[in-house]
Scaffold this motif. Structure first.
Motif, PDB file in Angstrom:
ATOM      1  N   HIS A  78      48.372  37.633  48.837  1.00  0.00           N
ATOM      2  CA  HIS A  78      48.423  37.985  47.602  1.00  0.00           C
ATOM      3  C   HIS A  78      47.679  39.063  46.507  1.00  0.00           C
ATOM      4  CE1 HIS A  78      50.859  34.679  47.856  1.00  0.00           C
ATOM      5  NE2 HIS A  78      50.173  33.844  48.494  1.00  0.00           N
ATOM      6  N   ILE A  79      47.856  39.759  45.293  1.00  0.00           N
ATOM      7  CA  ILE A  79      47.242  40.222  44.154  1.00  0.00           C
ATOM      8  C   ILE A  79      48.158  40.080  43.424  1.00  0.00           C
ATOM      9  CG2 ILE A  79      46.184  42.210  44.230  1.00  0.00           C
ATOM     10  CD1 ILE A  79      46.254  42.907  46.327  1.00  0.00           C
ATOM     11  N   ILE A  80      47.290  38.790  42.408  1.00  0.00           N
ATOM     12  CA  ILE A  80      48.080  38.867  41.318  1.00  0.00           C
ATOM     13  C   ILE A  80      47.723  39.796  39.756  1.00  0.00           C
ATOM     14  CG2 ILE A  80      49.575  37.279  39.905  1.00  0.00           C
ATOM     15  CD1 ILE A  80      49.358  35.357  42.468  1.00  0.00           C
ATOM     16  N   VAL A  81      48.188  40.232  39.042  1.00  0.00           N
ATOM     17  CA  VAL A  81      47.933  40.617  37.640  1.00  0.00           C
ATOM     18  C   VAL A  81      47.543  38.945  37.107  1.00  0.00           C
ATOM     19  CG1 VAL A  81      48.451  42.121  36.362  1.00  0.00           C
ATOM     20  CG2 VAL A  81      48.316  42.830  38.536  1.00  0.00           C
ATOM     21  N   ARG A  82      47.256  39.138  36.714  1.00  0.00           N
ATOM     22  CA  ARG A  82      46.751  37.903  35.446  1.00  0.00           C
ATOM     23  C   ARG A  82      46.297  38.571  33.782  1.00  0.00           C
ATOM     24  NH1 ARG A  82      47.055  32.750  37.051  1.00  0.00           N
ATOM     25  NH2 ARG A  82      47.322  33.014  34.975  1.00  0.00           N
ATOM     26  N   PHE A  83      46.710  38.055  32.390  1.00  0.00           N
ATOM     27  CA  PHE A  83      47.048  38.180  30.958  1.00  0.00           C
ATOM     28  C   PHE A  83      45.619  36.383  30.642  1.00  0.00           C
ATOM     29  CE2 PHE A  83      49.336  42.029  32.975  1.00  0.00           C
ATOM     30  CZ  PHE A  83      48.418  42.675  32.608  1.00  0.00           C
ATOM     31  N   LYS A  84      45.251  37.516  29.930  1.00  0.00           N
ATOM     32  CA  LYS A  84      44.479  36.406  29.249  1.00  0.00           C
ATOM     33  C   LYS A  84      45.890  35.268  28.342  1.00  0.00           C
ATOM     34  CE  LYS A  84      39.551  37.108  28.878  1.00  0.00           C
ATOM     35  NZ  LYS A  84      38.850  37.410  28.046  1.00  0.00           N
ATOM     36  N   ASN A  85      47.229  36.208  28.297  1.00  0.00           N
ATOM     37  CA  ASN A  85      48.135  36.216  27.045  1.00  0.00           C
ATOM     38  C   ASN A  85      49.715  35.829  28.374  1.00  0.00           C
ATOM     39  OD1 ASN A  85      49.115  38.302  27.574  1.00  0.00           O
ATOM     40  ND2 ASN A  85      49.809  38.676  25.255  1.00  0.00           N
ATOM     41  N   ASP A  86      49.380  35.493  29.378  1.00  0.00           N
ATOM     42  CA  ASP A  86      50.655  35.028  30.397  1.00  0.00           C
ATOM     43  C   ASP A  86      51.283  34.656  30.683  1.00  0.00           C
ATOM     44  OD1 ASP A  86      48.967  33.782  32.216  1.00  0.00           O
ATOM     45  OD2 ASP A  86      48.924  35.715  33.745  1.00  0.00           O
ATOM     46  N   GLY A  87      51.068  32.612  30.002  1.00  0.00           N
ATOM     47  CA  GLY A  87      51.498  31.773  29.726  1.00  0.00           C
ATOM     48  C   GLY A  87      50.937  30.374  30.343  1.00  0.00           C
ATOM     49  N   LEU A  88      50.306  31.006  31.292  1.00  0.00           N
ATOM     50  CA  LEU A  88      49.643  30.014  32.070  1.00  0.00           C
ATOM     51  C   LEU A  88      48.423  30.123  32.729  1.00  0.00           C
ATOM     52  CD1 LEU A  88      51.787  29.547  36.095  1.00  0.00           C
ATOM     53  CD2 LEU A  88      51.438  27.929  33.730  1.00  0.00           C
ATOM     54  N   PHE A  89      47.859  31.026  32.283  1.00  0.00           N
ATOM     55  CA  PHE A  89      46.250  31.653  32.458  1.00  0.00           C
ATOM     56  C   PHE A  89      45.237  30.611  31.308  1.00  0.00           C
ATOM     57  CE2 PHE A  89      42.056  34.179  31.515  1.00  0.00           C
ATOM     58  CZ  PHE A  89      42.284  34.569  32.664  1.00  0.00           C
ATOM     59  N   PRO A  90      44.158  30.001  31.835  1.00  0.00           N
ATOM     60  CA  PRO A  90      43.064  30.131  32.834  1.00  0.00           C
ATOM     61  C   PRO A  90      43.826  29.790  34.325  1.00  0.00           C
ATOM     62  CG  PRO A  90      42.423  29.148  31.872  1.00  0.00           C
ATOM     63  CD  PRO A  90      43.254  29.208  31.163  1.00  0.00           C
ATOM     64  N   LYS A  91      45.044  28.900  34.243  1.00  0.00           N
ATOM     65  CA  LYS A  91      45.616  28.331  35.063  1.00  0.00           C
ATOM     66  C   LYS A  91      45.634  28.948  36.564  1.00  0.00           C
ATOM     67  CE  LYS A  91      46.791  24.469  32.802  1.00  0.00           C
ATOM     68  NZ  LYS A  91      47.495  23.507  32.073  1.00  0.00           N
ATOM     69  N   THR A  92      45.833  28.442  38.021  1.00  0.00           N
ATOM     70  CA  THR A  92      47.119  29.382  38.981  1.00  0.00           C
ATOM     71  C   THR A  92      48.390  30.258  38.621  1.00  0.00           C
ATOM     72  OG1 THR A  92      47.249  27.536  40.129  1.00  0.00           O
ATOM     73  CG2 THR A  92      45.039  28.627  40.861  1.00  0.00           C
ATOM     74  N   VAL A  93      49.190  30.474  39.363  1.00  0.00           N
ATOM     75  CA  VAL A  93      50.222  30.497  39.302  1.00  0.00           C
ATOM     76  C   VAL A  93      50.646  30.008  40.984  1.00  0.00           C
ATOM     77  CG1 VAL A  93      49.840  33.013  38.348  1.00  0.00           C
ATOM     78  CG2 VAL A  93      50.367  32.331  41.281  1.00  0.00           C
ATOM     79  N   TRP A  94      50.256  29.338  41.138  1.00  0.00           N
ATOM     80  CA  TRP A  94      50.763  28.226  42.230  1.00  0.00           C
ATOM     81  C   TRP A  94      51.506  27.158  41.713  1.00  0.00           C
ATOM     82  CZ3 TRP A  94      50.115  32.265  45.187  1.00  0.00           C
ATOM     83  CH2 TRP A  94      48.915  32.958  46.233  1.00  0.00           C
ATOM     84  N   GLY A  95      52.123  26.845  42.726  1.00  0.00           N
ATOM     85  CA  GLY A  95      54.131  26.201  41.994  1.00  0.00           C
ATOM     86  C   GLY A  95      54.353  26.110  40.727  1.00  0.00           C
ATOM     87  N   SER A  96      54.194  27.170  39.912  1.00  0.00           N
ATOM     88  CA  SER A  96      54.816  27.350  38.550  1.00  0.00           C
ATOM     89  C   SER A  96      56.348  28.426  38.731  1.00  0.00           C
ATOM     90  CB  SER A  96      54.396  28.242  37.909  1.00  0.00           C
ATOM     91  OG  SER A  96      54.621  29.606  38.487  1.00  0.00           O
ATOM     92  N   GLN A  97      56.966  28.032  38.419  1.00  0.00           N
ATOM     93  CA  GLN A  97      58.965  28.593  37.809  1.00  0.00           C
ATOM     94  C   GLN A  97      58.457  30.212  38.085  1.00  0.00           C
ATOM     95  OE1 GLN A  97      61.687  26.077  37.151  1.00  0.00           O
ATOM     96  NE2 GLN A  97      63.370  27.462  37.575  1.00  0.00           N
ATOM     97  N   PHE A  98      59.705  30.034  39.395  1.00  0.00           N
ATOM     98  CA  PHE A  98      59.532  31.429  39.880  1.00  0.00           C
ATOM     99  C   PHE A  98      61.322  31.974  38.445  1.00  0.00           C
ATOM    100  CE2 PHE A  98      57.209  31.542  42.201  1.00  0.00           C
ATOM    101  CZ  PHE A  98      56.934  32.852  43.119  1.00  0.00           C
ATOM    102  N   VAL A  99      60.793  32.733  37.322  1.00  0.00           N
ATOM    103  CA  VAL A  99      61.822  34.079  37.026  1.00  0.00           C
ATOM    104  C   VAL A  99      61.767  35.039  37.678  1.00  0.00           C
ATOM    105  CG1 VAL A  99      62.495  34.424  35.176  1.00  0.00           C
ATOM    106  CG2 VAL A  99      60.998  32.906  34.736  1.00  0.00           C
ATOM    107  N   PRO A 100      62.953  35.418  38.589  1.00  0.00           N
ATOM    108  CA  PRO A 100      63.187  36.496  38.875  1.00  0.00           C
ATOM    109  C   PRO A 100      63.677  37.531  38.465  1.00  0.00           C
ATOM    110  CG  PRO A 100      64.752  34.079  40.161  1.00  0.00           C
ATOM    111  CD  PRO A 100      63.966  34.511  38.271  1.00  0.00           C
ATOM    112  N   TYR A 101      63.445  38.976  39.162  1.00  0.00           N
ATOM    113  CA  TYR A 101      63.367  40.184  38.802  1.00  0.00           C
ATOM    114  C   TYR A 101      65.500  39.889  38.347  1.00  0.00           C
ATOM    115  CZ  TYR A 101      58.895  41.326  38.433  1.00  0.00           C
ATOM    116  OH  TYR A 101      58.002  41.515  38.867  1.00  0.00           O
TER     117      TYR A 101
END
Length: 135
Positions: free
Chosen positions: A93-116
């Motif tokens: 996995h290569i995931i782009v993260r931003f300090k304002n992305d909603g989960l930062f600094p937590k990991t994205v694992w187990g978070s709700q997916f919002v499909p494209y």
């Protein structure tokens, strides 16, 4: 024997293109630009399963894709991980993260997916594919 993609990876991501070793897939989660690289070799579960040449190529492709994501999205951080607890087929996995992305600094694992949505999916695919071609 032809390459078989794990059904979970197929269900949760969109095929973008392929490099010499890896298929590049976009996770269907519009919260983050999130790519997966899957070596197109069957029965590879750990990086230690590679012969040296494939191991070197795998790492080169990870670095290439990570640099493209850095250049295109200017993230605060990239998360690069091979976990495989649910999908044992080797993938990174290569995931782009931003300090304002909603989960930062937590990991994205187990978070709700919002499909494209269709338009956004096409736009991000175009950005990534054009960047790969230009690299």
């Amino acid at each position: 024997m032809s390459f078989k993609l794990d059904p979970i990876l197929e269900r949760d991501s969109h095929h973008l293109t392929q490099l010499k070793l890896c298929q590049i897939r976009l996770m269907d989660n519009s919260n983050y630009p999130w790519l997966i690289l899957v070596p197109m070799k069957n029965n590879i579960i750990e990086i230690t399963d590679f012969e040296q040449a494939d191991y070197d190529l795998f790492n080169w492709e990870i670095r290439k894709v990570a640099k493209i994501l850095q250049n295109e999205f200017k993230p605060d951080k990239l998360n690069i991980a091979t976990i495989g607890n649910i999908v044992p087929q080797l993938h990174v996995h290569i995931i782009v993260r931003f300090k304002n992305d909603g989960l930062f600094p937590k990991t994205v694992w187990g978070s709700q997916f919002v499909p494209y949505e269709h338009e956004n999916l096409k736009a991000i695919k175009d950005i990534i594919i054009k960047s790969l071609i230009a690299y």
